[in-house]
Design an enzyme around this catalytic site. Structure first.
Site, PDB file in Angstrom:
ATOM      1  N   ASP A   1      -6.401  14.609   4.194  1.00 50.75           N
ATOM      2  CA  ASP A   1      -7.579  15.126   4.895  1.00 50.75           C
ATOM      3  C   ASP A   1      -7.254  16.359   5.737  1.00 50.75           C
ATOM      4  O   ASP A   1      -8.148  17.059   6.187  1.00 50.75           O
ATOM      5  CB  ASP A   1      -8.133  14.058   5.869  1.00 50.75           C
ATOM      6  CG  ASP A   1      -8.678  12.857   5.122  1.00 50.75           C
ATOM      7  OD1 ASP A   1      -9.172  13.045   4.000  1.00 50.75           O
ATOM      8  OD2 ASP A   1      -8.595  11.738   5.659  1.00 50.75           O
TER       9      ASP A   1
ATOM     10  N   HIS B   1     -12.531   2.945  10.728  1.00 51.60           N
ATOM     11  CA  HIS B   1     -13.214   2.826  12.018  1.00 51.60           C
ATOM     12  C   HIS B   1     -14.718   2.665  11.870  1.00 51.60           C
ATOM     13  O   HIS B   1     -15.387   2.294  12.817  1.00 51.60           O
ATOM     14  CB  HIS B   1     -12.903   4.043  12.899  1.00 51.60           C
ATOM     15  CG  HIS B   1     -13.209   5.338  12.225  1.00 51.60           C
ATOM     16  ND1 HIS B   1     -12.331   5.910  11.333  1.00 51.60           N
ATOM     17  CD2 HIS B   1     -14.289   6.141  12.279  1.00 51.60           C
ATOM     18  CE1 HIS B   1     -12.874   7.035  10.875  1.00 51.60           C
ATOM     19  NE2 HIS B   1     -14.050   7.187  11.425  1.00 51.60           N
TER      20      HIS B   1
ATOM     21  N   ASP C   1     -10.122   2.895   3.737  1.00 46.47           N
ATOM     22  CA  ASP C   1     -10.742   4.204   3.956  1.00 46.47           C
ATOM     23  C   ASP C   1     -11.822   4.087   5.027  1.00 46.47           C
ATOM     24  O   ASP C   1     -12.552   3.100   5.081  1.00 46.47           O
ATOM     25  CB  ASP C   1     -11.358   4.703   2.644  1.00 46.47           C
ATOM     26  CG  ASP C   1     -12.059   6.035   2.852  1.00 46.47           C
ATOM     27  OD1 ASP C   1     -11.381   6.981   3.301  1.00 46.47           O
ATOM     28  OD2 ASP C   1     -13.273   6.115   2.618  1.00 46.47           O
TER      29      ASP C   1
END
Length: 1553
Positions: free
Chosen positions: A628, A530, A527
């Protein structure tokens, strides 16, 4: 060709850092590291952390790999070190030169996933994945009935959001305790445990063939996590991150402002609790600038207390014993030193710099006051700069804050939060505040109390457009102060530091969390990947892979750059990157994404098993919607669910969806606020049931079909993809299997716009589908049904009951309701095309066809594949054995040892039959593989011309292979070459007909190709390039093996470089329609004969050697004495072509006249005897032949048929006058000693239109004092540097650029070698002559070979060496010396300064007569040549310091420049390749005498230079080395593209190595 093991080669190049390049490999592959050109010859070691077999992976533990050198020779250009990849994950490699790191990168090895009771492999491209929000699964005992929906829908992977205890916000990603299972899953009487979850996961894997993965969240923990209160050091708090204090003060001020707005205190200033318009937004801006910022004075955290600093400075100035500092350092300027604790006005300056900068002119109080005032002024300036900087940050903070308010309260697509309250403040808080509220000024005092400040922690979030490799909470980032964080107020950002020791509890806690996950799940989703510190994720995944070696790792990256994506993928070993179809703004873009994320073009070339490792893009998990994403029903239309999911599912990669999409839930299922449960599977439920679903619900029935199809396509190797944008809404995607040539074509009509409110045309374009439609796999339409409309259920996450799909599977075309009619059209003889006309392809419909080749083409492909299995096992699948094929196909093309059908099981059924390829001689291979345009034209043919492109370089197979080698790796199917193959059979027919028109074994090859092409022509045109290539590459590689088998053991056991260079021998040595060599004596044994096609008589057909292609390849310009014998040793002796070598020596011997061998051979009858060196090269080659060939001395007795027994005789037929070779040799020596003087026959423009009259006078002889051979005059050029001026404009016509008259250094060396050799033979009585005789002063005098040898030896260095001592008495012309420590290029030239020019010719003498040179002097001269003359490929032909040097050869240029016009500088600078071989060989010889250290350095130089030749050879479409290059290795368009002597001397260097 036989190998089926997959090997990838990674070329290492100096300073090549490939950390951002993704190299993907599979388990079972072998990875070979090889040295690129920049590293050849250097001592390189490769290190990797890929573990030894059986060892566990340790990221920090590197080992060096052993080099393997297949040829076991000093030429180690093929050496490699390898890894056999048997372990999944990310592995690092780097390489050292000596002890210096020179480059490196990462490789990612894919995991192998297993499912089912039989533990079968699930390929990554077969994954069909569905995301579930774990909290919506309800109590654990109900999970199975809810998860069954995924099973029935055909998914084989379930992704659970975290199963841990959730924080107060109830967000799926805000975890209160990473180690505890969510208590919501337990019943009062039954506690659910991790073990229970593990058993369910195992059951799903074994019984349902479904793998389970879950998220790992490393970035943050829920604000209320108990453990974070006990270990506040795990968060970014104001004790361990004091740089956040100013941001915290601002955050509290904004909280108080928010509370005041909520309480209506700012109503009269224009800001009510409900913010509704721009005017109110502007009022907020005004309040911030006028009330808030002046009150909190954030700049003070970055400023110096002026009064305190000045007083301190004054004190230091007035100290009694103050040292007077020296002159101030101009580099050091006064600047503010930030207070590490971030107290108001706590910053300082360096007083030493202050004292050195502000110096009073005396010690009086006035001077001190003045000095302090200057100092105060500077501090105020510095403070003012800080004030400006904070203003700049505050401007950004205001913009970000208002942007946030606009999105949350005003924007149409935002959440519209309504009035400002304490629950929904004006802006999200950035920090926790676990204390009673108090006045802002009182709150600020807490930040300096460590026992309280440690609980003031920073929330996590994300920063738009930020560098993902930078941690935004660390010092140096102003994200919190500038309010750039999109903040998650329910989570605290975790602070790991750089290593476990920096925060032991946090690392241990998260490692345990990871281990729980890896124990029970087959994969993880990283999760917020980045924003996860890379070193943390690496550490955690290493721990996970210890427990789950084939861990499947997925992540979604929002870095905005493929390079940055690759950093994460390579470092973490991410298996698949999540890609969103929702990012597509129309169907065209959605189709492009399918093409982008996997598969190769339809009709792609078959790639070899051994090939370079190419950079890849990350494997995709392509999702129609992620959890999302906004809801596609809202964003597009409900009708688009089916077509878009079909498009996604047709991608050649993993595919996925999110629970709720298939049920047509018309809103986003929020990871934060959704508390209802998912529906259960119930086959008997009705559409209006809100808690249950079945195949009547939503698009579930169609989803099952497309998931099954996706898995089938992945498992059965449908790896080729074609995307056709039929019109603006219709996308047709083809998946094609390159082995069985079946296709599946999915036609989807998307509905990005709602069909009820938008116009869609009734006219749907016709579609043409090549091949025969076997069945309609699936047709499905989104339709409305008569049920009550959607109403959001209170307990279950329900979808739209009034929309469903009409679906029919596996029907015949005529049963279709979507296809109106299907006609059959043929395009050309073998193109079978079905024209489809649609009638019900309404928006929201899909139809999927299964298409085969038409039966006729299917059989042809099967037969082709069957015959191709002799070259590669790759073609076994889809092959078809038939008995009625052309008889020639029953004979193998390759010899049985090359026929490998299975895993290493060779079958030798063809033993009794000789293979087609093995019957070819090397001379015949020249015709099959090579022959340039002018060679072919002699036979009445030419090279194949590709329209709109160019002609092939060769008529033979190499011409085609050179182009295919460029096209194949890139799959460049749009190349004109491929267009030509698809458009017609011209090229195919050319290849076979050209060979059939010849006779014997060559025609057999042509017939075999013709028989293969018979089937090739019957397959669809789009497949022809791929199979044409497969046939040719099979034949070509077999023919190369056939060639090498007929060559010497040096070639057979040599490196790839040696083998490919040796092909130059086949390229250059051939037999044309007309014999280029004079006829040999009929009494000679083993002469090759052929039947003349016109006269039907037997004629000699000896191989002749072309000087270079394309300019010197045919007619009288093919054979040159000098070129032939410079190339002779390399191309004929070293390659083992002894018979051809003998014939060439004897043929040229037959043309001896005036004691000379011709320059231009002209078949002997048109020979020109205008060169002084060819005879000495010929003698050198006879010497080499005698030494290299077994019983080589026998050649001395071979009969030579003299064409000109006397200088003036007419050419005689072969056999008229025969002489043994030793007599001809003696004649050459005798004539030189007597002196040669004659005028060329037919002198004048008819034989040379440029030569001046005096140039036709030929002289040569031997100097009686020195023994040196001399000759020539200033109007002719008798050595290899033979450029004659041609320009009237520049007035150089008839003047040689490089006459090199007198004694040329290489001729002196070659003559010394010949005299020494004949002396040795005469001493052993092998050569019957001991001397030559000459008339001197009227008397006949004998000169023995012993005396002649001694004279040259005694005089050479004395007269050729340019001493480093200026007073050397041997130097007759000290005024002409401009380089010392070199050897002259000639001695006794008519222009004395020419003797002193530095050229590469002395290196030839060093190789053939090294005894003439003193080692140290030779080495000095070679070092000078290396420094001044050595270029990338060739040797400069003249010292670049010489006034006439020019390195660019342009034969077409005619101007006034005497030194350049019409290529006058041919040998005055351009870099010729053949002398490089002699230079390198000389270096090797003398370096051994200089000692081991020098020898080692020389080895490196030689290998490094040779590597550049290797690169050129591999890249050249001519597969050769050029005659010359322009300066610094630049391409010269006037050079021969491949030159015999260039290849030969490089091959000789490799032989010497």
């Amino acid at each position: 060709m036989g190998h089926s093991e997959q090997i990838r080669i990674l070329l290492l190049n100096e300073m090549e850092k490939l950390e951002k390049t993704l190299f993907r490999l599979e388990q079972g592959f072998e990875l070979q590291f090889r040295l690129g050109p920049t590293l050849q010859g250097k001592a390189v070691t490769v290190h990797t952390n890929y573990p030894f077999p059986g060892e566990t992976f340790n990221r920090e533990k590197f080992r060096s790999l052993e080099w393997e050198n297949p040829s076991e020779r000093e030429d180690d250009s093929d050496k490699y070190c390898k890894l056999n990849l048997q372990q999944a994950g990310s592995f690092q490699y780097y390489f050292l030169q000596g002890n210096e790191k020179s480059g490196g990168g990462y490789i990612v090895v894919d995991p192998i996933l297993h499912v089912g009771a039989d533990n079968r492999v699930l390929p990554l491209d077969c994954i069909t994945h569905q995301t579930f929000l774990a909290k919506c699964l309800g109590p654990f005992d109900e999970w199975e009935s809810r998860l069954r929906v995924a099973k029935e829908s055909g998914y084989n992977m379930i992704h659970f959001t975290p199963l841990q205890t959730l924080g107060q916000s109830r967000s799926c990603y805000s975890l209160a305790d990473q180690l505890e299972l969510n208590p919501d899953f337990s019943r009062p009487n039954k506690k659910c445990t991790w073990k229970d979850v593990g058993q369910l996961v195992e059951k799903l894997k074994k019984e349902w063939s479904i793998l389970c993965i879950t998220d790992v969240v490393y970035n943050h923990t829920a604000t209320g996590s108990k453990w974070i209160q006990e270990h506040p050091e795990s968060a970014y708090n104001l004790v361990n991150s004091p740089h956040l204090k100013p941001a915290w003060v601002l955050d509290r001020a904004l909280w108080h402002l928010s509370c005041d707005i909520a309480d209506g205190k700012y109503k009269e200033k224009g800001v009510p609790a409900l913010v509704e318009n721009d005017h109110q937004m502007n009022c907020i801006r005004k309040i911030l600038w006028e009330d808030i910022f002046p009150k909190i004075q954030l700049w003070e955290f970055f400023q110096v207390d002026v009064y305190k600093a000045v007083e301190q400075f004054r004190g230091l100035l007035t100290q009694e014993n103050r040292k007077i500092t020296t002159k101030p350092d101009p580099e050091l300027h006064l600047k503010i030193i930030q207070d590490p604790e971030y107290r108001r006005l706590g910053c300082t300056v360096d007083m030493n710099i202050a004292l050195a900068t502000f110096i009073p002119h005396d010690n009086g109080p006035t001077a001190v006051d003045e000095c302090c005032n200057w100092f105060r002024k500077r501090i105020e300036e510095l403070n003012s700069e800080k004030h400006q900087l904070i203003n700049y940050h505050q401007e950004q903070a205001v913009n970000c804050l208002l942007g946030n308010v606009f999105y949350e309260r005003l924007a149409g697509h935002g959440p519209k939060l309504g009035p400002v309250t304490r629950k929904h403040p004006l802006v999200t808080r950035y920090f926790t505040f676990p204390f009673e509220e108090m006045a802002l000024s009182t709150e600020e005092s807490i930040i300096h109390l460590p026992n309280k400040a440690c609980f003031l922690m920073a929330h996590n979030g994300w920063v738009m457009g930020d560098d993902p490799l930078r941690n935004f909470a660390e010092p140096g980032s102003e994200v919190y102060l500038r309010r750039e964080l999109i903040c998650w107020g329910d989570s605290v950002k975790l602070r790991y530091g750089n290593k476990p020791e920096d925060c032991p509890y946090l690392w241990a806690h998260m490692k345990k969390y990871t281990e729980i996950t890896a124990t029970y799940f087959q994969g993880v989703r990283l999760d917020n990947c980045h924003s996860t510190p890379l070193h943390v994720a690496e550490y955690m995944l290493d721990a996970a892979r210890k427990l789950q070696p084939n861990l499947y790792v997925v992540a979604e990256l929002f870095t905005g750059s493929e390079d940055l994506d690759n950093v994460f993928v390579t470092r973490l070993g991410i298996s698949s990157l999540i890609r969103e179809a929702m990012s597509a703004y129309n169907s065209h873009e959605e189709g492009r994404l399918v093409y982008r994320y996997g598969g190769e073009p339809v009709g792609s070339f078959v790639q070899p098993c051994l090939r370079p490792l190419m950079p890849a893009i990350a494997h995709a998990l392509f999702m129609d919607v992620t959890h999302d994403n906004e809801c596609p029903i809202v964003h597009r239309s409900v009708y688009d669910a089916l077509p878009s999911s079909t498009i996604v599912s047709m991608a050649c990669c993993a595919s996925g969806s999110t629970k709720g999409y298939d049920e047509l839930v018309p809103h986003q299922i929020s990871v934060v606020s959704e508390e209802r449960f998912y529906t259960k599977w119930n086959p008997g439920a009705s559409p209006s049931d809100t808690g249950d679903v079945n195949f009547q619900s939503g698009i579930i029935a169609a989803r099952r079909a497309i998931n099954k199809l996706h898995q089938e396509l992945g498992a059965k190797g449908f790896i080729q993809v074609y995307v056709d944008q039929v019109d603006e809404d219709i996308v047709a995607i083809t998946r094609h299997s390159p082995s069985i040539h079946q296709s599946v074509v999915a036609v989807s009509r998307t509905a990005f716009r709602n069909p009820k409110t938008s116009f869609y045309s009734k006219e749907v374009p016709q579609m043409c589908i090549p091949g025969k439609i076997e069945e309609v796999v699936l047709e499905a339409r989104t339709v409305e049904r008569n049920t009550k409309p959607y109403k959001k259920d209170e307990n279950s996450i329900n979808g739209m009951p009034n929309i469903t799909v009409e679906i029919r599977e596996h029907i015949q075309l005529n049963e279709s309701k979507i296809v109106k009619q299907a006609g059959i059209a043929t395009k050309g003889p073998n193109e079978y095309i079905q024209e489809i006309e649609f009638e019900n392809l309404s928006p929201g419909s899909v139809i999927v066809f299964r298409v085969s080749l038409d039966p006729h083409a299917q059989v042809a492909v099967g037969i082709l594949r069957n015959h191709l299995t002799q070259f590669s096992p790759h073609f076994k699948s889809g092959s078809l054995v038939v008995d009625n094929s052309d008889p020639i196909l029953k004979i193998p093309f390759a010899s049985p040892t090359q026929i490998i059908l299975g895993q290493g099981q060779e079958i030798c059924i063809f033993n009794k039959l000789c293979s087609i390829a093995s019957k070819l001689t090397l001379a015949e291979l020249n015709q099959v593989l090579y022959r340039c345009e002018s060679e072919e034209q002699e036979d009445g043919g030419g090279c194949y011309n590709i329209p709109n492109w160019s002609s092939l370089k060769y008529a033979g197979l190499q011409g085609l292979m050179s182009v295919l080698a460029e096209i194949r790796p890139k799959n460049d199917l749009g190349h004109p070459f491929c267009d030509n193959l698809r458009s017609g059979d011209w090229m195919i027919d050319y290849v076979s007909s050209r060979l059939i028109s010849r006779s014997g074994a060559i025609a057999e090859v042509g017939k075999w190709l013709q028989a293969m092409f018979f089937y090739l022509k019957q397959i669809p045109r789009y497949l022809i390039p791929c199979y044409f290539d497969a046939i040719l590459i099979g034949a070509y590689t077999t023919l190369l093996d056939t060639a090498w088998k007929q060559m010497s053991s040096f070639v057979q056991n040599g490196s790839t470089f040696v083998k490919h260079l040796s092909l130059g021998s086949i390229q250059m040595c051939g037999v044309g329609k007309f014999s280029s060599l004079p006829l040999l004596s009929p009494s000679l044994m083993d002469i090759p004969y052929r039947l003349n096609e016109i006269t039907k008589e037997k004629e000699q057909c000896c191989v002749s050697l072309a000087a270079g292609l394309p300019h010197f390849s045919s007619g009288i310009f093919r054979c040159w004495g000098r070129d032939t014998f410079i190339a002779f040793r390399g191309l004929l002796l070293i390659t083992g072509r002894y018979l051809e070598a003998r014939n060439i020596i004897l043929a040229f011997a037959g043309t001896l006249r005036h004691g000379l061998i011709p320059n231009l051979l002209g078949e002997g009858t048109h020979a020109r005897y205008n060169c002084r060196d060819a005879v000495w090269w010929w003698l050198q080659c006879i010497q080499d032949y005698c030494k290299v060939v077994p019983n080589g001395l026998d050649i001395l007795k071979c009969p030579v048929s003299r064409m000109y027994p006397s200088d003036d005789s007419a050419p005689l037929p072969a056999g008229t006058v025969d002489q043994p070779l030793f007599e001809v040799i003696q004649e050459a020596m005798q004539r030189h000693m007597e002196g040669i003087q004659f005028r060329e026959r037919n002198a004048g423009p008819q034989i040379d239109r440029n030569m001046k009259d005096e140039g036709f006078n030929i002289t040569a002889g031997v100097n009686e004092e020195t023994g040196f051979v001399y000759g020539g005059n200033r109007f002719n050029c008798g050595t290899w540097m033979d450029k004659m001026g041609e320009s009237d404009r520049a007035r150089n016509r008839g003047i040689p650029a490089t006459p090199r008259d007198g004694s040329a250094v290489e001729i002196v060396g070659l003559s010394k070698s010949a005299v020494r050799w004949l002396l040795e033979l005469s001493q052993k009585n092998i050569f019957p002559y001991h001397e030559v005789t000459v008339k001197r002063h009227g008397k006949v005098v004998s000169v023995s070979y012993h005396e002649w040898n001694r004279k040259i030896q005694d005089n050479f260095e004395k007269l050729f060496y340019v001493s480093e001592d200026p007073s050397d008495s041997n130097e007759k012309n000290p005024n002409l010396v401009h380089k010392r420590g070199i050897y002259k290029d000639s001695y006794g030239a008519s222009s004395p300064w020419c003797d002193y020019q530095l050229r590469p010719n002395f290196t030839i003498a060093m190789v053939v007569a090294p005894e003439l040179f003193t080692t140290k002097k030779a080495w000095k001269a070679l070092e000078m040549a290396e420094k001044k003359l050595l270029g990338p490929l060739g040797m400069k032909t003249l010292d670049p310091d010489d006034m006439v040097y020019c390195g660019i050869y342009d034969n077409a240029l005619d101007n006034d420049n005497y030194n350049l016009a019409k290529g006058f500088n041919y040998h005055q600078g351009p870099e010729w390749l053949w002398p490089t071989g002699y230079f390198l060989r000389a270096k090797l010889y003398f370096s051994k005498l200089m000692g081991p250290e020098t020898n080692a350095k020389t080895m490196f130089l030689v290998k490094n230079v040779l590597s550049r030749h290797y690169v050129h050879l591999e890249r050249s479409p001519w597969k050769g080395l050029p005659e010359l290059t322009n300066e610094n290795g630049q391409y010269c368009p006037f050079s021969c593209e491949t030159q015999a002597w260039s290849i030969a001397t490089i091959l000789e260097t490799l032989y010497d190595l």
